[in-house]
Structures are given as C-alpha cells and as structure tokens.
Motif scaffolding. Structure first.
Motif, PDB file in Angstrom:
ATOM      1  N   UNK A 114       0.854  -1.173   0.000  1.00 24.81           N
ATOM      2  CA  UNK A 114       0.000   0.000   0.000  1.00 24.81           C
ATOM      3  C   UNK A 114       0.897   1.231   0.000  1.00 24.81           C
ATOM      4  N   UNK A 115       2.015   1.073   0.676  1.00 28.38           N
ATOM      5  CA  UNK A 115       2.993   2.152   0.701  1.00 28.38           C
ATOM      6  C   UNK A 115       4.352   1.490   0.778  1.00 28.38           C
ATOM      7  N   UNK A 116       5.353   2.141   0.245  1.00 26.51           N
ATOM      8  CA  UNK A 116       6.687   1.560   0.294  1.00 26.51           C
ATOM      9  C   UNK A 116       7.308   1.781   1.666  1.00 26.51           C
ATOM     10  N   UNK A 149      20.210 -10.761  -0.660  1.00 29.39           N
ATOM     11  CA  UNK A 149      21.258 -10.330  -1.596  1.00 29.39           C
ATOM     12  C   UNK A 149      20.664  -9.693  -2.855  1.00 29.39           C
ATOM     13  N   UNK A 150      19.604 -10.314  -3.335  1.00 25.50           N
ATOM     14  CA  UNK A 150      18.954  -9.791  -4.537  1.00 25.50           C
ATOM     15  C   UNK A 150      18.379  -8.400  -4.302  1.00 25.50           C
ATOM     16  N   UNK A 151      17.761  -8.237  -3.114  1.00 26.97           N
ATOM     17  CA  UNK A 151      17.170  -6.942  -2.780  1.00 26.97           C
ATOM     18  C   UNK A 151      18.248  -5.869  -2.770  1.00 26.97           C
ATOM     19  N   UNK A 152      19.341  -6.159  -2.095  1.00 31.85           N
ATOM     20  CA  UNK A 152      20.419  -5.178  -1.973  1.00 31.85           C
ATOM     21  C   UNK A 152      21.041  -4.904  -3.335  1.00 31.85           C
ATOM     22  N   UNK A 153      21.181  -5.961  -4.115  1.00 32.20           N
ATOM     23  CA  UNK A 153      21.785  -5.808  -5.431  1.00 32.20           C
ATOM     24  C   UNK A 153      20.905  -4.942  -6.335  1.00 32.20           C
ATOM     25  N   UNK A 154      19.616  -5.202  -6.290  1.00 35.16           N
ATOM     26  CA  UNK A 154      18.706  -4.432  -7.138  1.00 35.16           C
ATOM     27  C   UNK A 154      18.683  -2.962  -6.718  1.00 35.16           C
ATOM     28  N   UNK A 172      17.798   6.962  -1.884  1.00 38.38           N
ATOM     29  CA  UNK A 172      18.305   5.645  -1.476  1.00 38.38           C
ATOM     30  C   UNK A 172      17.263   4.882  -0.677  1.00 38.38           C
ATOM     31  N   UNK A 173      16.558   5.602   0.208  1.00 36.74           N
ATOM     32  CA  UNK A 173      15.520   4.952   1.028  1.00 36.74           C
ATOM     33  C   UNK A 173      14.441   4.353   0.144  1.00 36.74           C
ATOM     34  N   UNK A 174      13.996   5.151  -0.834  1.00 36.75           N
ATOM     35  CA  UNK A 174      12.921   4.672  -1.693  1.00 36.75           C
ATOM     36  C   UNK A 174      13.394   3.496  -2.530  1.00 36.75           C
ATOM     37  N   UNK A 175      14.655   3.558  -2.970  1.00 37.50           N
ATOM     38  CA  UNK A 175      15.190   2.468  -3.785  1.00 37.50           C
ATOM     39  C   UNK A 175      15.191   1.164  -2.992  1.00 37.50           C
ATOM     40  N   UNK A 176      15.593   1.268  -1.717  1.00 38.08           N
ATOM     41  CA  UNK A 176      15.625   0.078  -0.868  1.00 38.08           C
ATOM     42  C   UNK A 176      14.209  -0.475  -0.691  1.00 38.08           C
ATOM     43  N   UNK A 177      13.275   0.422  -0.365  1.00 33.87           N
ATOM     44  CA  UNK A 177      11.885  -0.004  -0.148  1.00 33.87           C
ATOM     45  C   UNK A 177      11.320  -0.642  -1.404  1.00 33.87           C
ATOM     46  N   UNK A 178      11.594  -0.011  -2.543  1.00 33.81           N
ATOM     47  CA  UNK A 178      11.064  -0.510  -3.797  1.00 33.81           C
ATOM     48  C   UNK A 178      11.644  -1.887  -4.140  1.00 33.81           C
ATOM     49  N   UNK A 179      12.922  -2.055  -3.843  1.00 34.74           N
ATOM     50  CA  UNK A 179      13.561  -3.338  -4.149  1.00 34.74           C
ATOM     51  C   UNK A 179      12.949  -4.458  -3.326  1.00 34.74           C
ATOM     52  N   UNK A 180      12.612  -4.149  -2.056  1.00 32.28           N
ATOM     53  CA  UNK A 180      11.940  -5.171  -1.245  1.00 32.28           C
ATOM     54  C   UNK A 180      10.613  -5.521  -1.892  1.00 32.28           C
ATOM     55  N   UNK A 192       0.671   0.111  -5.071  1.00 27.71           N
ATOM     56  CA  UNK A 192      -0.122   1.336  -5.122  1.00 27.71           C
ATOM     57  C   UNK A 192       0.788   2.524  -5.432  1.00 27.71           C
ATOM     58  N   UNK A 193       0.693   3.046  -6.647  1.00 23.90           N
ATOM     59  CA  UNK A 193       1.360   4.309  -6.988  1.00 23.90           C
ATOM     60  C   UNK A 193       2.836   4.354  -6.639  1.00 23.90           C
ATOM     61  N   UNK A 194       3.549   3.340  -6.988  1.00 28.51           N
ATOM     62  CA  UNK A 194       4.930   3.332  -6.537  1.00 28.51           C
ATOM     63  C   UNK A 194       5.931   3.245  -7.675  1.00 28.51           C
ATOM     64  N   UNK A 195       5.462   3.415  -8.883  1.00 30.09           N
ATOM     65  CA  UNK A 195       6.393   3.234  -9.996  1.00 30.09           C
ATOM     66  C   UNK A 195       7.421   4.346 -10.098  1.00 30.09           C
ATOM     67  N   UNK A 196       7.021   5.547  -9.716  1.00 30.50           N
ATOM     68  CA  UNK A 196       7.901   6.686  -9.948  1.00 30.50           C
ATOM     69  C   UNK A 196       8.881   6.897  -8.806  1.00 30.50           C
TER      70      UNK A 196
END
Lengths: 265, 272
Positions: A114-116, A149-154, A172-180, A192-196
């Motif tokens: 619902x939210x990252x 490992x995959x999450x961190x790598x992505x 960086x925070x958003x990238x980590x959340x998005x990768x999870x 939900x609305x997280x592509x950008x």
C-alpha cells in the motif's frame, strides 16, 4: 443479518487445481466509513453526542458493489480519479479493512504494498530495516535470507547496508523499499502508486523489471499514469463512484479514464 | 482463525522482530544504555527508602525492609510500565496498522515485552539484594513465577481493554495516568499492611478491600514467598474462598478484554 461479510484467503497448497482459474475473485464488495462529524475524538464529545442522541459520525459509502476476477499471471491496472475508492479496494484486498458485505477470495499468497517501506525506522540500519519490513510482510528469516542479496543488489546499496537509514538520501531509502517490494516472493503482488521512484536510470531498471513480470506474476497495479497502464497491463479496471465503470483492454480503459474529465466540461 | 493460529510461525517471527526493534531503539543514544533499565527502579527505590524507611520509619518491625520495599517498587514499576506501553501501543503503531495487515494483538504483546524483560532483570537484582541482606533461600521462591504470570496477565488484560478504547478516545491515557497515581497509594507498597489493620475500627475491612486488588495480592505474595513470612497475604486477611477473588478478577479482565479487543480490532485501521 442475512449477508455476512466474508473474507477468504486460501493458500496455494490446500486448494485443488480446479479452483485455480482465478487468483483473486471479488464479489459484490461494499465498504463504508464512519466519518466523525464534529470533534468526536474525545470522551467529552462522545458523551454529549450520546446524551443529545446525535450520532457522532456520518456514513460514507465508498465501495458499492465491486466485482471482478483476476486470473493467475495477469497484470491488471486499477485506475480512477482521486476518491473513487481505488485505495479502499486495495486495502480490502490486503485485509487491512474489513468489508461490510461481499467476499474476496484469494488463491495464493498476497504481498501488498500500500505504501513503500512500511515500518522503516530511521534509527535502524538498512539491513535491519529489510528484515523488519520482511517480517511485517509475513516472511520468515530464512525466506528473507534467500531474498536479501537480490534486494540489496537491485537497490544498488551494497556498501550502505550497515549504515543507519537516517543517513540515507531519500532516493536511497525509496530504492531500498522498492527493491523489497519487487523482490518479495508472493503469488500476487499489489502495488499502489509506486512506480515513480529513483532517478532516470533506476526507473528504467524498474520498468524493465515490470516488463519482465509479464505473464509470470499476478500483479495488481494502482496508478494514475495511463502510459504505464498501456505499457504493462493486460487488462485494466476503471473505478468510478465505488463501482467498476469500465473493464477491459488497457487502451479502452485509458481512453475512458481520460474522458472522465471531458464529460464534465 | 482460532487459537492455534495466534502463535503460528509467521506471527512469532513478527513479534520477535518488533520486540527486538523496540529494545534496540529504547536506549539508543544514551550513554549508559541498557543499564538504565536497572538503574531507574534502583534510584526510585533509593528515594522511597530514604523517605519512608529512614525519615518516616515505616519499616520498623519488618525484617529485610529494604528488599521488601524494593520488591514492591519493582513489581509496581512493571505494572505501570507494562500498562503504560500497552495502552499506547495501538495508537503509536497506527501508521503501521493503516498500511499492512497483521494480527493487532502482536502490537500490544510487543509493547509489553520490554517491560517483561526489564522485570526479569530486576528480579535478578532483587535476588542478589535479598542474599546480601541475609534472606535465606527457600523452596517458596519457586512460587514467585506464578505471581509474575498473574500480574502480567492482569497488565495485558488492562492493555487490551484500554488500548482498544484509546484508539477512539485518547482521554484514556490521561485518565489512566491519574488513576495509577491513586492506585499506588491504595496498595501496600511503601506502607506495611499491618499499619492499615491497626489503624482503627474499620482497619480490618480496609485491609480486606485493599487485598482484593490483584496487584496488592501479587506484591504481598511475592514478598511472602521471597523475603519474609511476615508479609501479610490475601489468604490471611480475607476469609475462606473469598481469597480467590483477585485471581478470578484477573481471569475475568483478561478474557473480557481479549474478546473486546478482537471485536474492535477490525476497525483499528480506519479509526486510528
């Protein structure tokens, strides 16, 4: 009460294969909210309201009988203007809200975003946050170990995982959340609305990833970007006034969405 | 759903993760760190000891009065910390509840767990103090964990009940703060119960009412079993089967609170 709300979440293993024709079946979903009228968020006001015989709230009907099926492996976009009930629908699917009426049947495990970065804590390190976030999504330590490992790598954050989250840049925070979110292994992914997120390069990577999911993973995507609907989705659903207004090919739905405003003019 | 579901693997992992996070964050940025968990009750004990044992001389006639006093304050601190955290927990984690679906009781359990860990450490401190003070170990020490379980069950019941109400009516936190101040004096923590009994014609009745409170019963039981048989327990003051009232009260509160919490928890995500 003749119609009781039902919320059935089945797991993959326990369901016979004949039931696998759909990943999610939503039938006649109703949901309303009680909105406090005056300041009803206090004991004093509650007692006054009770003495005066005033209901401290007004009922607002948000979903009025939503029904649809989603097949396994389908990439479905859900669109609609602000306040049309998209997010409420999503929260019902994610079992955050309990519907008053209607049923939701889910085949398989459902991973909702619902939210990252839900539960991210700035005082914890990147690594600790990944595991905390994973636990909140219902993954065990072992499952997280396998994904880590995959999450961190992505996320391209290998050197920073032992730094506290508060020292990350917001990107960086958003990238980590998005990768999870996209590395979490579930049968059905809800976004939900997280592509950008992230810079152009990271967005490109995400878009490639979404394109690769096509046909492999069941995804429900809530978005306002008709470009994304046309690009990724097999099918789209337009929600208007708490009902399914249009359902079908992404092109058709995207056009209908854009026409919502034209009608009013 | 049902009971076996409550402690399934997934939920245990989440509970563990939340407790770990709370624990890590609580003392972060303080120089003494976790030592505060022991220091705080010890310092409070020091104040009470100076005021009530040395200046007002409440403890004359009670053997091992310092340990006796420490036991009372530690158990009382556990109760206030546990309920304080528990009642706030749902509101504090509101952001989480609105974004993700998981059993809500986990939030309350995680919030009270820190108090439980602190209590375990403080009980060890009490044991050391008791031995230094010349209390001789006895088999009755083994009964102490049962009292702790009872106190935790009571705290949990209150946390479930008031925590659920607190979602809608935030006044609960303030009311509870005042109530707990009053409750402190209604329990023989700093004063010995014998003082109440000898205080006049209604002394015995007052003592009986006081000892029907589960917190008073637990504190006096632990003192009785751990330190000195001179600590007056509920069984000695209240006649016959009435002595079971505090325990029944705990069970009643826990069961009703759990049912109430379960019913209300469906709307937490909307209301919090």
């Amino acid at each position: 009460m003749s119609k009781l709300p039902r919320c059935i979440h089945k797991s993959h293993k326990s369901t016979p294969s004949s039931d696998q024709a759909y990943a999610i079946r939503v039938h006649d979903l109703h949901k309303s909210f009680r909105l406090p009228t005056e300041r009803a968020a206090g004991l004093k006001q509650a007692i006054f309201n009770w003495l005066k015989g005033v209901k401290g709230y007004t009922e607002q009907q948000v979903l009025r009988g939503v029904s649809f099926d989603i097949r396994p492996g389908e990439f479905v976009g859900i669109v609609g203007r602000n306040g049309s009930g998209k997010s409420t629908l999503l929260k019902c699917l994610a079992q955050i809200y309990y519907p008053e009426q209607g049923s939701i049947t889910v085949n398989g495990t459902l991973v909702p975003f619902i939210e990252l970065g839900v539960g991210f804590n700035p005082e914890l390190t990147g690594r600790e946050n990944v595991y905390l976030n994973g636990a909140l999504l219902g993954f065990s330590h072992k499952e997280m170990d396998a994904m880590y490992d995959e999450i961190v790598h992505f996320a391209e954050l290998e050197p920073f995982m032992d730094a506290k989250l508060k020292n990350y840049s917001s990107g960086m925070q958003v990238r980590l959340a998005f990768s999870i979110a996209i590395r979490a292994r579930g049968d059905i992914l809800i976004l939900d609305e997280v592509l950008a997120v992230g810079d152009a390069a990271f967005q490109e990577k995400c878009n490639d990833y979404f394109a690769s999911l096509h046909g492999e993973q069941t995804v429900i995507l809530v978005t306002h970007s008709m470009e994304n609907v046309r690009r990724f989705c097999d099918r789209a659903i337009l929600i208007e006034n708490g009902k399914v207004a249009v359902e079908g090919k992404p092109d058709v739905v995207a056009t209908a969405y854009n026409n919502l405003w034209k009608k009013e003019d | 759903m049902g009971i076996p579901h409550i402690f399934c693997h997934k939920n245990r992992i989440l509970l563990g993760e939340l407790i770990k996070t709370d624990f890590k964050l609580r003392y972060q940025g303080s120089v003494l760190g976790y030592l505060w968990a022991i220091l705080r009750p010890l310092l409070m004990f020091a104040i009470l000891y100076i005021v009530f044992a040395k200046i007002l001389r409440f403890g004359d006639g009670i053997p091992h009065y310092p340990v006796y006093l420490l036991t009372g304050t530690v158990l009382w601190n556990f109760f206030t910390e546990c309920t304080g955290q528990g009642i706030q927990s749902i509101v504090m984690r509101g952001e989480l509840l609105r974004k993700i679906s998981f059993p809500k009781y986990i939030v309350v359990l995680a919030a009270t767990a820190t108090a439980l860990i602190n209590l375990a450490i403080n009980l060890c401190v009490i044991l050391i103090f008791a031995l230094i003070n010349g209390v001789s170990p006895s088999w009755s020490w083994l009964l102490v964990p049962f009292s702790v379980v009872e106190l935790y069950a009571f705290s949990l019941g209150i946390s479930f009940l008031l925590g659920a109400i607190n979602v809608k009516y935030r006044d609960i936190t303030s009311i509870w703060d005042v109530l707990i101040q009053a409750l402190f004096y209604a329990i023989p923590i700093i004063y010995p119960l014998s003082m109440v009994i000898e205080s006049g014609s209604y002394g015995m009745l007052a003592a009986q009412v006081i000892m029907l409170n589960p917190i008073a019963q637990v504190i006096q039981d632990v003192r009785h079993n751990l330190i000195t048989s001179q600590a007056v327990t509920t069984w000695e003051v209240v006649p016959g089967w009435y002595g079971l009232i505090p325990i029944l009260l705990v069970i009643l509160v826990l069961v009703l609170a759990t049912l109430f919490f379960r019913k209300r928890s469906k709307r937490f995500a909307e209301e919090v």
